[in-house]
Structure formats: C-alpha cells, structure tokens
Design a protein around this motif. Structure first.
Motif, short mmCIF file in Angstrom:
data_model
loop_
_atom_site.label_atom_id
_atom_site.label_comp_id
_atom_site.label_asym_id
_atom_site.label_seq_id
_atom_site.Cartn_x
_atom_site.Cartn_y
_atom_site.Cartn_z
N GLY A 30 0.81 -1.21 0.00
CA GLY A 30 0.00 0.00 0.00
C GLY A 30 0.84 1.26 0.00
N ALA A 31 1.91 1.27 0.76
CA ALA A 31 2.79 2.44 0.82
C ALA A 31 3.48 2.67 -0.53
N ILE A 32 3.92 1.60 -1.17
CA ILE A 32 4.55 1.72 -2.49
C ILE A 32 3.54 2.23 -3.51
N ALA A 33 2.30 1.72 -3.44
CA ALA A 33 1.26 2.18 -4.37
C ALA A 33 0.98 3.67 -4.17
N ALA A 34 0.92 4.12 -2.92
CA ALA A 34 0.69 5.55 -2.66
C ALA A 34 1.86 6.39 -3.16
N LEU A 35 3.07 5.93 -2.94
CA LEU A 35 4.24 6.65 -3.41
C LEU A 35 4.24 6.75 -4.94
N LEU A 36 3.92 5.64 -5.61
CA LEU A 36 3.86 5.65 -7.07
C LEU A 36 2.77 6.59 -7.58
N GLY A 57 -3.46 4.80 -14.17
CA GLY A 57 -2.54 4.15 -13.25
C GLY A 57 -2.58 4.77 -11.87
N GLY A 58 -2.77 6.08 -11.84
CA GLY A 58 -2.91 6.76 -10.56
C GLY A 58 -4.15 6.32 -9.81
N TRP A 59 -5.26 6.17 -10.54
CA TRP A 59 -6.49 5.70 -9.91
C TRP A 59 -6.33 4.27 -9.40
N LEU A 60 -5.67 3.43 -10.19
CA LEU A 60 -5.45 2.05 -9.75
C LEU A 60 -4.57 2.02 -8.51
N SER A 61 -3.53 2.85 -8.49
CA SER A 61 -2.67 2.93 -7.31
C SER A 61 -3.44 3.43 -6.10
N LEU A 62 -4.35 4.38 -6.30
CA LEU A 62 -5.17 4.87 -5.21
C LEU A 62 -6.03 3.75 -4.62
N MET A 63 -6.63 2.95 -5.49
CA MET A 63 -7.47 1.85 -5.02
C MET A 63 -6.65 0.81 -4.26
N VAL A 64 -5.46 0.52 -4.75
CA VAL A 64 -4.59 -0.43 -4.05
C VAL A 64 -4.19 0.12 -2.68
N ALA A 65 -3.84 1.41 -2.65
CA ALA A 65 -3.44 2.03 -1.38
C ALA A 65 -4.60 2.06 -0.40
N ILE A 66 -5.79 2.40 -0.88
CA ILE A 66 -6.97 2.45 0.00
C ILE A 66 -7.29 1.07 0.56
N CYS A 117 -4.96 -1.59 0.82
CA CYS A 117 -3.85 -2.23 1.53
C CYS A 117 -3.43 -1.52 2.81
N LEU A 118 -3.47 -0.21 2.85
CA LEU A 118 -2.96 0.50 4.03
C LEU A 118 -3.77 0.20 5.29
N PRO A 119 -5.10 0.30 5.27
CA PRO A 119 -5.83 -0.03 6.50
C PRO A 119 -5.74 -1.51 6.86
N THR A 120 -5.79 -2.37 5.86
CA THR A 120 -5.70 -3.81 6.12
C THR A 120 -4.34 -4.16 6.71
N GLY A 121 -3.28 -3.59 6.15
CA GLY A 121 -1.94 -3.85 6.67
C GLY A 121 -1.76 -3.36 8.09
#
Length: 76
Positions: free
Chosen positions: A19-25, A42-51, A53-57
């Motif tokens: 999630g952190a890598i996705a947010a950074l990207l 790609g930015g939207w996809l990264s946002l969805m991954v970050a949203i 992964c970060l809370p779950t992690g």
C-alpha cells in the motif's frame, strides 16, 4: 515467537508495504493528485490499491503486535 504470530506480522508488513509503495507511485510516477483525484488511470489504480492495503496492513500488524504482547506476558 510462535509461528502464527510471525506469520501475522510478516503478512501485515507485506500488505502495508504494498500500500505504501502504491501511494508513493501515485504521487510520483503516475502524475500526482489534485482535489479531483489522480491524473491517470494508473494513478487511480494505485489509489485503489493504497486504499485497500494500508488499513488492512495496519490492522493486521496491530493484531500481530497484540498477539506478540499477549504471548510475552503469558510466558512471564
């Protein structure tokens, strides 16, 4: 440390790192973010991954840390 505690901590750390890598990207490689959201697909996809992964992690890491503390206090 019990194997299940180690597995929780490892899994939580991996999910949080993704999630952190996705947010950074999203902020660097995929064009940044404005008030209206990311600029690219790609930015939207990264946002969805970050949203996702970060809370779950974070929650998985907290569960692993609570289990670790519980294991350590039970031994003493």
């Amino acid at each position: 440390m019990q194997p299940d505690t180690r597995k929780l901590l490892t899994t939580g750390a991996i999910i949080f790192l993704i999630g952190a890598i996705a947010a950074l990207l999203m902020f660097t490689v995929f064009g940044g973010v404005t008030k209206q959201g990311p600029h690219t697909n790609g930015g939207w996809l990264s946002l969805m991954v970050a949203i996702g992964c970060l809370p779950t992690g974070v929650l998985t890491l907290l569960l692993g840390l609570a289990k670790l503390v519980g294991n350590l206090t039970r031994r003493s």
